[in-house]
Design an enzyme around this catalytic site. Sequence first.
Site, PDB file in Angstrom:
ATOM      1  N   GLU A  47      18.725  14.444  46.307  1.00 48.19           N
ATOM      2  CA  GLU A  47      19.150  13.232  45.540  1.00 48.19           C
ATOM      3  C   GLU A  47      19.045  13.152  44.262  1.00 48.19           C
ATOM      4  O   GLU A  47      19.272  12.065  43.647  1.00 48.19           O
ATOM      5  CB  GLU A  47      18.654  12.167  46.336  1.00 48.19           C
ATOM      6  CG  GLU A  47      19.136  11.788  47.810  1.00 48.19           C
ATOM      7  CD  GLU A  47      20.614  11.548  48.223  1.00 48.19           C
ATOM      8  OE1 GLU A  47      21.209  10.640  47.633  1.00 48.19           O
ATOM      9  OE2 GLU A  47      21.167  12.209  49.061  1.00 48.19           O
TER      10      GLU A  47
ATOM     11  N   HIS B  75      16.310   5.124  47.788  1.00 45.99           N
ATOM     12  CA  HIS B  75      15.673   6.113  46.725  1.00 45.99           C
ATOM     13  C   HIS B  75      14.416   5.799  46.254  1.00 45.99           C
ATOM     14  O   HIS B  75      14.175   4.719  46.132  1.00 45.99           O
ATOM     15  CB  HIS B  75      16.747   6.429  45.770  1.00 45.99           C
ATOM     16  CG  HIS B  75      17.908   7.315  45.846  1.00 45.99           C
ATOM     17  ND1 HIS B  75      18.999   6.637  45.493  1.00 45.99           N
ATOM     18  CD2 HIS B  75      18.381   8.390  46.809  1.00 45.99           C
ATOM     19  CE1 HIS B  75      20.149   7.444  45.855  1.00 45.99           C
ATOM     20  NE2 HIS B  75      19.569   8.276  46.747  1.00 45.99           N
TER      21      HIS B  75
ATOM     22  N   CYS C  57      19.325   3.868  37.855  1.00 48.44           N
ATOM     23  CA  CYS C  57      20.383   4.502  38.426  1.00 48.44           C
ATOM     24  C   CYS C  57      21.563   5.020  37.592  1.00 48.44           C
ATOM     25  O   CYS C  57      22.181   6.197  37.808  1.00 48.44           O
ATOM     26  CB  CYS C  57      21.131   3.457  39.785  1.00 48.44           C
ATOM     27  SG  CYS C  57      20.337   3.329  41.324  1.00 48.44           S
TER      28      CYS C  57
END
Length: 449
Positions: free
Chosen positions: A175, A251, A372
């Site tokens: 990720e 995450h 992000c």
Amino acid sequence: MANAIEANFDGLVGPTHNYSGLSFGNVASQNNSTRPSNPKAAAKQGLFKMKALADMGFIQGVLAPHERPHMPTLKALGFYGSDAQMLAQAAKQAPKVLAAVSSASCMWTANAATVSPSADTYDQRVHFTPANLVNKFHRAIEHPTTGAILRATFADEHYFVHHDALPSVDHFGDEGAANHTRFCSAYGAAGVELFVYGMSAFDQRQPRPERYPARHTLEASQAIARRHGLDPKRCVFVQQNPAAIDAGVFHNDVIAVGNGNVHFYHEQAFIDNTQMRDALRAAWGQQDSRLHFIEVPQSAVSLENCVQSYLFNSQLLSQPNGDMVLVVPSECYENESVWQYLTDLQARNTPIKDIKVFDLKQSMSNGGGPACLRLRVALTSNELNAVNPATLMDDALFQLLNEWVDRHYRDRLVEADLADPLLLRESREALDELTQILQLGSLYDFQKA
């Protein structure tokens, strides 16, 4: 030790920004599915944050969005005919597939790649590995274009190394930087790279979440550390708390953020906080400076409020005097317990001295905050000079990109609009012009046809 800075490269929100609820495990994404989005507002909110940080003296870059809807993927899945015919077929036969290939999720460039700076790597070059994002179909199609954009932005092979994504299988689910943090006494000094994983693919004895998927594996992190040529003694691998994943912390950057010598995290972030601290201290090993651990207790800010406000999905930025600025979304200000904690934090004796609040509601509604939206890249002065200069934010680029958004973006989009051939044409016209503004060359499939 070379003089170096940390640059932030934010993803520019694409013209097809929409809420389709594609990301199982991302609470905001699921809760806001079926709502209309505003791509124009989303892009401008992101640009405003980029320009504000550039005005504060931070190096700020721009990463281009991807071509969406991605017609080559529809063709590969058996749809045929003209673009308009394929869109119509997909809308009728597989609307969620159409939504997936139209997703603007590449805006969250914390998932674009893992980056190791030259101070940490065996060949003293900056290494990039695009994330395979294999856990979600709409994101798993991103890495070829992501790699092309990174190569066009960081093109000089004397300074930059670009790897392919890891194998696209669950065992090596990667990720990107959302599960990676670098600690250092100075950006040009050798650092400690912290890799956070949700599960071990090959060790079934390790605990796993029960409700939502653990997207990132230990094996992926270990592979990236090897291919980047990192010193094993300066790499730390820590497991995320499965209970946090099940609460919507998909995450690590939703529950922890680090920079320099500061690690800011929630009490329930990791499966063993003591082990995490001890491992980082051992890898740090410096007598002239120390790591600062700022652990937020559950009693002060609940896990639920962390997910709702995205307190930890913030940017932690170092000023020249060593003080740090925490960049948070406006949801933190609107959450009473979170804002009370941040107010108290500023009064404490920690390196975090200032809080900056930004309205990023379009991104937040899909589950992405300030952290992000950016990919961090530590660069020496020579490396910075080798970056594509057309991608670096300044007054002129800010104006150009705002005018570009005004010309090409819609201010309302719902899932049904994704089948509109006009939206595809609008998006391609926008991206074709953008590659000229950012001097990226012919990146997209439609430009090569």
